[in-house]
Design an enzyme around this catalytic site. Structure first.
Site, mmCIF file in Angstrom:
data_model
loop_
_atom_site.group_PDB
_atom_site.id
_atom_site.type_symbol
_atom_site.label_atom_id
_atom_site.label_comp_id
_atom_site.label_asym_id
_atom_site.label_seq_id
_atom_site.Cartn_x
_atom_site.Cartn_y
_atom_site.Cartn_z
ATOM 1 N N HIS A 103 0.843 -1.203 0.000
ATOM 2 C CA HIS A 103 0.000 0.000 0.000
ATOM 3 C C HIS A 103 0.881 1.259 0.000
ATOM 4 O O HIS A 103 0.708 2.157 -0.830
ATOM 5 C CB HIS A 103 -0.892 -0.036 1.254
ATOM 6 C CG HIS A 103 -1.769 1.174 1.445
ATOM 7 N ND1 HIS A 103 -3.103 1.179 1.139
ATOM 8 C CD2 HIS A 103 -1.503 2.409 1.931
ATOM 9 C CE1 HIS A 103 -3.620 2.363 1.424
ATOM 10 N NE2 HIS A 103 -2.670 3.144 1.906
ATOM 11 N N GLU A 104 1.831 1.315 0.909
ATOM 12 C CA GLU A 104 2.685 2.505 1.009
ATOM 13 C C GLU A 104 3.572 2.636 -0.230
ATOM 14 O O GLU A 104 3.879 3.751 -0.656
ATOM 15 C CB GLU A 104 3.529 2.474 2.288
ATOM 16 C CG GLU A 104 2.717 2.416 3.602
ATOM 17 C CD GLU A 104 1.634 3.490 3.729
ATOM 18 O OE1 GLU A 104 1.817 4.592 3.171
ATOM 19 O OE2 GLU A 104 0.590 3.221 4.378
ATOM 20 N N HIS A 164 1.673 4.734 -2.643
ATOM 21 C CA HIS A 164 1.784 6.170 -2.335
ATOM 22 C C HIS A 164 3.146 6.696 -2.801
ATOM 23 O O HIS A 164 3.242 7.761 -3.411
ATOM 24 C CB HIS A 164 1.677 6.403 -0.822
ATOM 25 C CG HIS A 164 0.287 6.366 -0.274
ATOM 26 N ND1 HIS A 164 -0.707 7.209 -0.716
ATOM 27 C CD2 HIS A 164 -0.281 5.614 0.715
ATOM 28 C CE1 HIS A 164 -1.828 6.976 -0.022
ATOM 29 N NE2 HIS A 164 -1.594 6.009 0.843
ATOM 30 N N GLU A 183 -4.663 8.088 -2.387
ATOM 31 C CA GLU A 183 -5.160 6.809 -1.881
ATOM 32 C C GLU A 183 -5.534 5.874 -3.035
ATOM 33 O O GLU A 183 -5.479 4.656 -2.896
ATOM 34 C CB GLU A 183 -6.349 7.059 -0.942
ATOM 35 C CG GLU A 183 -6.742 5.878 -0.058
ATOM 36 C CD GLU A 183 -5.719 5.495 1.003
ATOM 37 O OE1 GLU A 183 -4.714 6.221 1.195
ATOM 38 O OE2 GLU A 183 -5.913 4.438 1.645
HETATM 39 MG MG MG Z 1 -2.978 5.332 2.529
#
Ligand code: MG
Length: 501
Positions: free
Chosen positions: A270-271, A274, A300
């Site tokens: 997830h990161e 980003h 996001e």
């Molecule tokens: Mg996030």
């Protein structure tokens, strides 16, 4: 020699003066990152004071009369290119927000936030809502006041939404959430009765050693092409996050709890999403107001894309299975199909941050509804626990027995961030929307994942979204790159296709 993007002399002057503000925000990012990752506990008092002083300094620099005059003058300039217009849009917005609040209000808000957060931490530990209630009431009143200072056309809540997602209004969200409210319960019910996705899995209970899991995360990030050591690092923090010091130094964190390893792995993935958004920007945006991802919702969408669309795909399980077997011995007891099922458990539960991709948006819808009630309709803090529980029962068929499982679970309201939650849903929906578009352009999308060939996928994201930084406001960026605004249909189709066919 890359082409110059700024040609107008006024804009050039603005951008060169802005460099000092950029440097301050660079320093603030380093200090905040260090606070989460390295700082010894008792450093907090000095660090928060340093950060508060730096933010006053930024505020002063931004609102310096010469700088304001320069920005004003540039607004009259003609024939600005997209980069130049972007610089003015971003600065104008920051200036408008910075000017909106009188200094005594800023002080009151910041003191209330710190105290409310401290009380919330204890209230949650003791499961005592009464303790937090007066602070939450104060936060609601201050948020309402903030909306008045900022101004709005339709609803006070709109002013708050816009703080977190430029241009976002209640009228954009209402139809999105009502579509989800109508369709999502049916999809969930069908998934619960006939999908291959399990409600629980023995891998959730398997324990791991942190060092082994670190090795897994490092190898997986390497496969994804994360430039560890060159332009990025991965560290540890209880709440995983990404921070960008600039385009060439982007940091991520994950957590190691010692069990249920997908939490650590999927947090890292997830990161990574980003971070990639920041890393793949046009380098000519460096040091300027238009460097950095444009909004929380778009950001996001990038993290959810890598976490859900890529990370929870069958092909990704196939790709990383050998890495997992190598470092986590217990994985050998399970096949690759098991692994994929484990990554896709669907289970209505109380806690938002632990929710799967199917039930996640119910949690946000509940918060969106309550936030509208408190900001637009004057609903009191004291009424929120009941409203929360009723709504939870209506949406997911479960009723919290403690405040900790209900109204006290998130830090956001204690922090004074009302209007933030909807950006999470935007991200989840947009990730599926991006998938719908990318599979049209890259026909062997899933095949590439299986082979670990991520470059075409990363190029697509770079060309459509990443390289633009903050040049275009979110709604315009979406029209430009996807030819449509937020459309929940893609998310619903994705769920049906993935879980029910
Ligand atoms: Mg996030």
């Amino acid at each position: 020699m890359p082409e110059e993007v700024f040609r107008n002399d006024l804009i050039k002057d603005i951008v060169s003066k802005y460099r000092r503000l950029w440097a301050l925000s660079h320093a603030e990012s380093v200090l905040s990152w260090d606070m989460e990752v390295n700082m010894p506990k008792e450093g907090i008092e000095e660090r928060s004071t340093a950060l508060a002083e730096l933010s006053v300094l930024s505020h002063e620099l931004l609102l310096k009369p010469e700088f304001l005059q320069l920005v004003d003058k540039a607004k009259g300039a003609e024939g600005l290119n997209d980069y130049e217009a972007g610089v003015l849009r971003v600065l104008d917005r920051s200036i408008r927000i910075a000017k909106a609040f009188p200094p005594e209000f800023v002080r009151e808000l910041s003191e209330t936030r710190s105290k409310a957060t401290a009380v919330w931490t204890r209230a949650r530990e003791k499961d005592d809502f009464k303790m937090f209630e007066p602070w939450l009431q104060k936060i609601i009143e201050l948020a309402r006041k903030a909306a008045d200072y900022l101004g709005y056309d339709e609803y006070p809540y709109d002013a708050l939404l816009d703080l977190f997602e430029e241009g976002l209004r209640t009228r954009d969200l209402d139809p999105v959430f009502s579509k989800l409210e109508k369709e999502l319960p049916k999809v969930l019910e069908e998934i619960m009765s006939r999908s291959w996705a399990p409600k629980e899995h023995p891998l959730e209970k398997e324990k791991y050693v942190t060092e082994d899991m670190k090795a897994v995360n490092n190898e997986v990030l390497k496969l994804l092409g994360f430039p560890l050591g060159m332009r990025s690092r991965m560290d540890i923090s209880p709440h995983p996050f990404t921070t960008e010091f600039g385009i060439k130094d982007v940091r991520i964190t994950t957590r190691y709890e010692g069990f249920d390893f997908r939490r650590s792995l999927l947090a890292a993935v997830h990161e990574f999403g980003h971070a990639l958004y920041e890393l793949q920007q046009d380098e000519r945006l460096m040091f300027t107001p238009i460097a950095g991802g444009v909004s929380l919702g778009i950001h996001e969408s990038q993290s959810r894309f890598w976490e859900n669309i890529v990370g929870r795909s069958k092909e990704f399980s196939e790709l990383i299975y050998p890495i997992l077997k190598k470092h986590l011995r217990f994985v050998s007891k399970y096949g690759v199909t098991d692994l994929h099922k484990y990554f896709n458990i669907v289970r209505p539960d109380f806690i938002r941050v632990e929710a799967d991709e199917v039930t996640y948006n119910f949690h946000i819808y509940l918060r969106f509804k309550l936030e509208k009630l408190m900001i637009n309709e004057g609903v009191k803090a004291s009424e929120l626990p009941e409203l929360w529980n009723d709504e939870m029962e209506r949406l997911l068929g479960i009723r919290p027995k403690t405040y900790r499982e209900g109204v006290l679970q998130d830090i956001h309201w204690a922090h004074g961030t009302i209007g933030y939650f909807p950006t999470y849903t935007l991200g989840t929906l947009l990730a599926a929307q991006i998938r719908a578009h990318i599979i049209k352009d890259i026909s062997n999308f899933y095949g590439l994942i299986k082979e670990g060939k991520f470059d075409p996928i990363k190029s697509w994201l770079r060309e459509k979204i990443h390289k633009y930084g903050s040049i275009y406001p979110p709604k315009e960026l979406l029209m430009k790159s996807l030819g449509e605004g937020v459309n929940p249909e893609h998310f619903l189709n994705y769920l049906r296709e993935k879980y029910l066919s």
